[in-house]
Design a protein around this motif. Sequence first.
Motif, short mmCIF file in Angstrom:
data_model
loop_
_atom_site.label_atom_id
_atom_site.label_comp_id
_atom_site.label_asym_id
_atom_site.label_seq_id
_atom_site.Cartn_x
_atom_site.Cartn_y
_atom_site.Cartn_z
N ILE B 247 0.87 -1.18 0.00
CA ILE B 247 0.00 0.00 0.00
C ILE B 247 0.91 1.23 0.00
N GLU B 248 0.66 2.14 -0.93
CA GLU B 248 1.49 3.35 -1.00
C GLU B 248 0.62 4.59 -0.87
N GLN B 249 1.20 5.60 -0.28
CA GLN B 249 0.46 6.87 -0.10
C GLN B 249 1.08 7.94 -0.99
N GLY B 250 0.42 8.24 -2.09
CA GLY B 250 0.86 9.36 -2.93
C GLY B 250 -0.19 10.44 -2.79
N ASN B 251 -0.71 10.90 -3.93
CA ASN B 251 -1.86 11.82 -3.86
C ASN B 251 -3.06 11.11 -3.27
N GLU B 252 -3.08 9.84 -3.53
CA GLU B 252 -4.16 9.02 -2.95
C GLU B 252 -3.55 7.71 -2.46
N LEU B 253 -4.37 6.96 -1.73
CA LEU B 253 -3.90 5.65 -1.24
C LEU B 253 -3.93 4.68 -2.41
N LYS B 254 -2.81 3.97 -2.63
CA LYS B 254 -2.71 3.10 -3.81
C LYS B 254 -2.25 1.70 -3.42
N PHE B 255 -2.70 0.72 -4.22
CA PHE B 255 -2.13 -0.62 -4.08
C PHE B 255 -1.21 -0.85 -5.28
N VAL B 256 0.01 -1.26 -5.03
CA VAL B 256 0.97 -1.45 -6.12
C VAL B 256 1.55 -2.86 -6.04
N ALA B 257 1.47 -3.56 -7.19
CA ALA B 257 2.11 -4.89 -7.28
C ALA B 257 2.64 -5.02 -8.70
N GLY B 258 3.93 -4.83 -8.88
CA GLY B 258 4.53 -4.90 -10.21
C GLY B 258 3.90 -3.86 -11.11
N SER B 259 3.38 -4.32 -12.24
CA SER B 259 2.80 -3.38 -13.20
C SER B 259 1.36 -3.01 -12.82
N SER B 261 -1.32 -1.31 -10.59
CA SER B 261 -1.40 -0.23 -9.60
C SER B 261 -2.77 0.42 -9.71
N PHE B 262 -3.43 0.55 -8.57
CA PHE B 262 -4.73 1.21 -8.62
C PHE B 262 -5.02 1.93 -7.32
N GLY B 263 -5.81 2.97 -7.45
CA GLY B 263 -6.17 3.75 -6.26
C GLY B 263 -7.23 3.01 -5.46
N ILE B 264 -7.13 3.13 -4.14
CA ILE B 264 -8.10 2.43 -3.28
C ILE B 264 -9.39 3.26 -3.26
N LYS B 273 -9.40 1.41 6.49
CA LYS B 273 -8.84 0.15 6.97
C LYS B 273 -7.43 -0.10 6.47
N LEU B 274 -7.13 0.45 5.29
CA LEU B 274 -5.82 0.15 4.69
C LEU B 274 -4.74 1.17 5.05
N ARG B 298 -22.30 -3.79 -17.60
CA ARG B 298 -22.87 -2.45 -17.34
C ARG B 298 -23.56 -2.38 -15.98
N GLN B 299 -23.89 -3.52 -15.41
CA GLN B 299 -24.70 -3.53 -14.19
C GLN B 299 -23.87 -3.28 -12.92
N VAL B 300 -22.72 -3.90 -12.88
CA VAL B 300 -21.94 -3.88 -11.64
C VAL B 300 -21.02 -2.66 -11.65
N GLN B 301 -20.90 -2.05 -10.48
CA GLN B 301 -20.00 -0.91 -10.39
C GLN B 301 -18.56 -1.41 -10.29
N LEU B 302 -17.79 -1.11 -11.31
CA LEU B 302 -16.42 -1.63 -11.35
C LEU B 302 -15.45 -0.55 -10.91
N SER B 303 -14.48 -0.96 -10.17
CA SER B 303 -13.60 0.05 -9.59
C SER B 303 -12.30 0.18 -10.34
N VAL B 304 -11.72 -0.90 -10.68
CA VAL B 304 -10.32 -0.85 -11.08
C VAL B 304 -10.19 -1.19 -12.56
#
Lengths: 286, 371
Positions: B247-259, B261-264, B273-274, B298-304
């Motif tokens: 978990i990294e803290q930049g402008n926002e809280l991010k999860f990074v694993a190799g290539s 990377s996405f904002g929480i 929690k993170l 189209r139905q489910v709210q997708l985050s990443v």
Amino acid sequence: MSHPRPTKSDRAMKNLKLQKLLFYGLLFVMTAIYLGPFLFSLSISFNAEQDVFSWPIKLLPEEWTLDNYQRVWQDLPFGTWLLNSVTITVIQTICNVFFASLAGFAFARLDFPGKNIIFSLLLASLMIPGIVLLVPKFIILNEFHLINTYGGLILPGLVSVVNIFLMKQFFETIPKDLEEAALIDGCSYFRIFWQIFLPVSKPALAAVAIYTFQGSWNEFMWPVIVTTTRDMFTLPVGMAFLKNEFSVQWPLLMAGTILISLPTIAIFLIFQRYFVQGVASAGLKE
Amino acid sequence: MATVQLNQLKKVYDKDVVAIKGADVTINDKEFVVLVGPSGCGKSTLLRMIAGLEEISGGDLMIDGDRVNDLSPKDRDIAMVFQNYALYPHMTVFENMAFGLKLRKYPKAEIKARVEEAAGFLGLTEYLERRPKEMSGGQRQRVAIGRALVRQPKVFLFDEPLSNLDAKLRVQMRIEIKRLHQQLQATMIYVTHDQIEAMTMGDKIVVLKDGVVQQVDSPMNLFNNPSNKFVAGFIGSPSMNFLNGTIEQGNELKFVAGSVSFGIPNELQLREKLSPFVGKPVTFGFRPEYLYDKSTERQVQLSVDMNITIDVTEPIGSEAFNYFHFAGMEDQTYCFRSSSANQYQSGQKVEVGIDINRLRFFDGETEARIA
């Protein structure tokens, strides 16, 4: 005229035939070695002449008779010896089957202190040649005043380590689930032994019974040592005493021997199926 | 019927091999509880301790409020169905089923009535005079169940009863046992290593690993809210995908694993929690079922947003399991499920997203669930 060249499959067939021929030839020779003497004794037992070894030896009697069989019963205390042999063999067989299965069950299925040590000691006793034990056994039985008694004849052969080992090995092949299912059903350990393990162990029990019967019926060394009067002889001992220093009554001896071997042959033929199963499954896991 | 309580139950072999490390489980009256876990996790040991076939090294085992630690199996009023059926080979089906009752000295008429009733229930009436070896595996297992049934015990125990049956028969017997439970309304404890069996049969599932109870919960709760990475990976087929990262803290809280990377997102208080785990190793988990193709869903709210490359697809008729890797992480393969309407080709690049409510995070060190 030219013959067609034998093909590869022709040669293989010929080889196979040759192999079969060799195999059956070998079987025949082995059977003859084992069966020959028995058939010859059978022939002698029906021979009317007493001098059966006069040259040239006749494989088949010139004159057939049942006289020898009659004389065995009339001239000798054959009935008494038969009763002795039957009594000893029956008691020893029943006791061996019972004790060997009971001990085998304990060694295979129960946990008790010193189990492995006791079993190792039992196995170690197999390393001692039986002949070495003859004198100590005699002395012990003499101390108990059991020489020339049924007790002396029977007691040393009531339990056999080999049979215990055989039963233990067999019981170990019975799935543990069966024992546990019986425990949950409400069985005590003795009931598990009696109502579950014994009925499913018929092949092994038959093997033990046949081994013991045969060994006990044919036993010569111990009865000859422990008996001192003719009325306590068993059949093999009685027959052996037909050979005296000066003459041997071969036809009589052979008639007796044939009679002695009949029960063993009959039992083996009847229980052969179980016997083979028992030997085959003794060391196999299910 | 009865409740079964396991209070700090322990099993130690040879003074130092700990097979069960203090199990606390309550099995309510009429409940169908499944003990599940990989080989050697102690599930069968635990069942055998309840049965009385294994000595209890510590803790209390209570059946209907009575401590039964020291009672022999026959006095615990339980019945058990074994994996290998454990039928008495020299007895007929009738005798097998009647044996336990005979030992308990029930009147003959009652034994006959009970056996016939159970045989009718299990479709064994015409086989009562047969011996086990004259029957098929499925029939034998029915006899084993019948043997338990006639006893009318407080608790039924099943030790991997379907493992020896073929796949089709297993499904059939699974339904039959479930139906049996519904009709008898009995307390049943069932051991299996097959999580599908556990999910489909249990009212409650106890997940075990290395002799430790990991989680006790309903099947759906185990699936959606696993308490740790092991449970998350064990329950569900195909199993949950895991990505080890930080978990990294930049402008926002991010999860990074190799290539990857996405904002929480802020759903389910994920950020809250993170945030204590910034800079620490964290495992991100997502189920193949909750990964969607962005171009069709189209139905489910997708985050990443994630770009993946399909390696292999496994169509199984109604749906397909697609194995893929993330760009630059060719050595790690993950899985996502698609409907049979979407057919992917090997090497195809797809943009996917994960259901925003299904992101799971686990502590990289303790493997406990964070969010």
